[in-house]
Design a protein around this motif. Structure first.
Motif, short mmCIF file in Angstrom:
data_model
loop_
_atom_site.label_atom_id
_atom_site.label_comp_id
_atom_site.label_asym_id
_atom_site.label_seq_id
_atom_site.Cartn_x
_atom_site.Cartn_y
_atom_site.Cartn_z
N LEU A 137 0.76 -1.28 -0.02
CA LEU A 137 0.11 -0.16 -0.10
C LEU A 137 0.74 1.33 -0.08
O LEU A 137 1.91 1.39 0.83
N GLU A 138 0.43 2.21 -0.89
CA GLU A 138 1.28 3.35 -1.03
C GLU A 138 0.65 4.69 -0.13
O GLU A 138 -0.52 4.81 -0.08
N ASN A 139 1.47 5.32 0.59
CA ASN A 139 1.05 6.55 1.16
C ASN A 139 0.72 7.80 -0.06
O ASN A 139 1.65 7.86 -1.04
N PHE A 170 6.69 3.28 0.26
CA PHE A 170 6.91 4.59 0.63
C PHE A 170 7.22 5.53 -0.28
O PHE A 170 8.22 5.34 -0.93
N ASP A 171 6.15 6.42 -0.55
CA ASP A 171 6.55 7.53 -1.66
C ASP A 171 7.16 8.81 -0.90
O ASP A 171 6.45 9.56 0.02
N LEU A 172 8.55 8.92 -0.97
CA LEU A 172 9.14 10.08 -0.24
C LEU A 172 8.60 11.58 -0.82
O LEU A 172 8.24 12.47 -0.31
N CYS A 173 8.07 11.49 -1.97
CA CYS A 173 7.62 12.87 -2.62
C CYS A 173 6.34 12.99 -1.98
O CYS A 173 6.12 14.18 -1.42
N HIS A 174 5.41 12.30 -1.91
CA HIS A 174 4.27 12.51 -1.08
C HIS A 174 4.60 12.74 0.23
O HIS A 174 4.06 13.53 0.93
N ALA A 175 5.31 12.12 1.02
CA ALA A 175 5.58 12.07 2.30
C ALA A 175 6.37 13.80 2.80
O ALA A 175 6.18 14.27 3.47
N VAL A 195 10.06 1.51 -2.59
CA VAL A 195 10.34 3.16 -2.23
C VAL A 195 10.05 3.88 -3.62
O VAL A 195 10.63 3.45 -4.63
N HIS A 196 9.14 4.89 -3.50
CA HIS A 196 8.77 5.82 -4.64
C HIS A 196 9.93 6.91 -4.54
O HIS A 196 9.62 7.46 -3.45
N MET A 197 10.95 7.12 -5.28
CA MET A 197 11.82 8.34 -4.83
C MET A 197 11.74 9.28 -5.73
O MET A 197 11.75 8.88 -6.99
N SER A 201 7.02 17.44 -5.71
CA SER A 201 6.49 17.40 -7.35
C SER A 201 7.03 16.45 -8.12
O SER A 201 7.00 16.63 -9.35
N HIS A 202 7.41 15.40 -7.64
CA HIS A 202 8.10 14.21 -8.57
C HIS A 202 9.40 14.90 -9.41
O HIS A 202 9.55 14.25 -10.26
N LYS A 203 9.88 15.79 -8.87
CA LYS A 203 11.25 16.05 -9.35
C LYS A 203 12.33 15.34 -8.95
O LYS A 203 12.26 14.63 -8.02
N LEU A 230 12.92 5.16 -8.93
CA LEU A 230 12.79 6.50 -9.22
C LEU A 230 11.39 6.79 -9.89
O LEU A 230 11.11 6.11 -10.99
N GLU A 231 10.65 7.55 -9.28
CA GLU A 231 9.22 7.91 -9.87
C GLU A 231 9.25 9.44 -10.31
O GLU A 231 8.87 10.22 -9.27
N ILE A 232 9.32 9.70 -11.43
CA ILE A 232 9.81 10.98 -11.78
C ILE A 232 8.63 11.52 -12.80
O ILE A 232 8.36 11.03 -13.62
ZN LIG Z 1 4.26 7.00 -6.06
#
Ligand SMILES: [Zn+2]
Length: 257
Positions: A137-139, A170-175, A195-197, A201-203, A230-232
């Motif tokens: 599950l993603e934040n 764990f989506d770091l951008c969202h966090a 991890v979504h890194m 703003s997903h930069k 990397l989710e960019i």
């Molecule tokens: Zn994500």
């Protein structure tokens, strides 16, 4: 930790061009995002499987097709999205699937719980188990239409669907955007399996910023050795993505990979 790229960044390209673009950047691992196939037709699964095999890329994780249910009548559609995504993960030999809570933040709590139960406990979890795929599950971000942006919301979701098998993406951008990084890590550090890194703003991160180093150090402290995906944003330039890849290639050497 293993570096990976979400191919969602190239979702506007045809599949073979999409994978070729990922390879050209030097990545060997991907997260396959279901938005890369326009419509979730069942037989698309074979097309994706063939294209991935031809590319030689490894699919570490798959991001489920997303629907945030606003009305219980949409549960069937959400179940379909989840199941066809699981079929795709299975065909690509991805051991893990990223999912959102699947319910809109506008649903009242009783309906939210009813929908979560029907989608996950009745359908998606047993199907994932049958196919041997772990769910994570993603934040979500503050701006998402879905429910599950902070510990309180995720705890509510996990209270319905979160048995011991449910992992966390764990989506770091969202966090970072929701200023929840430390709270989420403290609560779910040991449960993280993807991890979504990205920066806000997903930069892409192109420099070893303090908040990035702190995050990786803490994650490492929890024994994490899974994908750093990397989710960019598609607005990032090839130069920025290359710079980000170089950064993580060098950073991840310090974390036992
Ligand atoms: Zn994500």
């Amino acid at each position: 930790m293993k570096l990976s790229l979400s191919n969602g960044i190239f979702c506007k390209l045809k599949l073979d061009e999409n994978f070729a673009a990922v390879k050209k950047l030097g990545f060997v691992n991907i997260e396959f995002n279901m938005k890369s196939i326009k419509k979730e037709h069942d037989r698309d699964v074979y097309r994706v499987q063939k294209a991935l095999a031809a590319s030689g890329l490894n699919c570490l994780t798959l991001h489920s097709a997303v629907l945030h249910v606003k009305d219980p009548i949409e549960v069937h559609q959400a179940v379909y999205y989840g199941k066809i995504s699981l079929e795709c993960a299975h065909a690509l030999h991805a051991p893990l699937m990223v999912l959102h809570s699947g319910v809109s933040k506008k649903l009242p709590r009783n309906l939210r719980e009813q929908c979560l139960d029907e989608i996950f406990n009745c359908e998606i979890k047993p199907f994932a188990k049958k196919l041997g795929i772990k769910l994570a599950l993603e934040n979500l971000s503050y701006s998402s239409t879905g429910f599950g942006k902070n510990v309180a919301e995720l705890e509510e979701v996990l209270g319905v669907i979160g048995d011991g098998d449910m992992g966390i993406t764990f989506d770091l951008c969202h966090a970072l955007e929701s200023k929840e990084t430390d709270n989420l890590l403290e609560k779910y550090g040991r449960r993280v399996c993807n991890v979504h890194m990205a920066n806000k703003s997903h930069k892409p991160f192109t420099e070893p910023k303090l908040e990035l180093l702190n995050f990786l150090t803490k994650l490492h402290g929890y024994g994490y050795d899974g994908p750093i995906t990397l989710e960019i944003t598609h607005k990032a330039s090839i130069e920025e993505i290359t710079k980000s890849k170089d950064l993580f290639d060098s950073l991840l050497k310090n974390f036992g990979t």
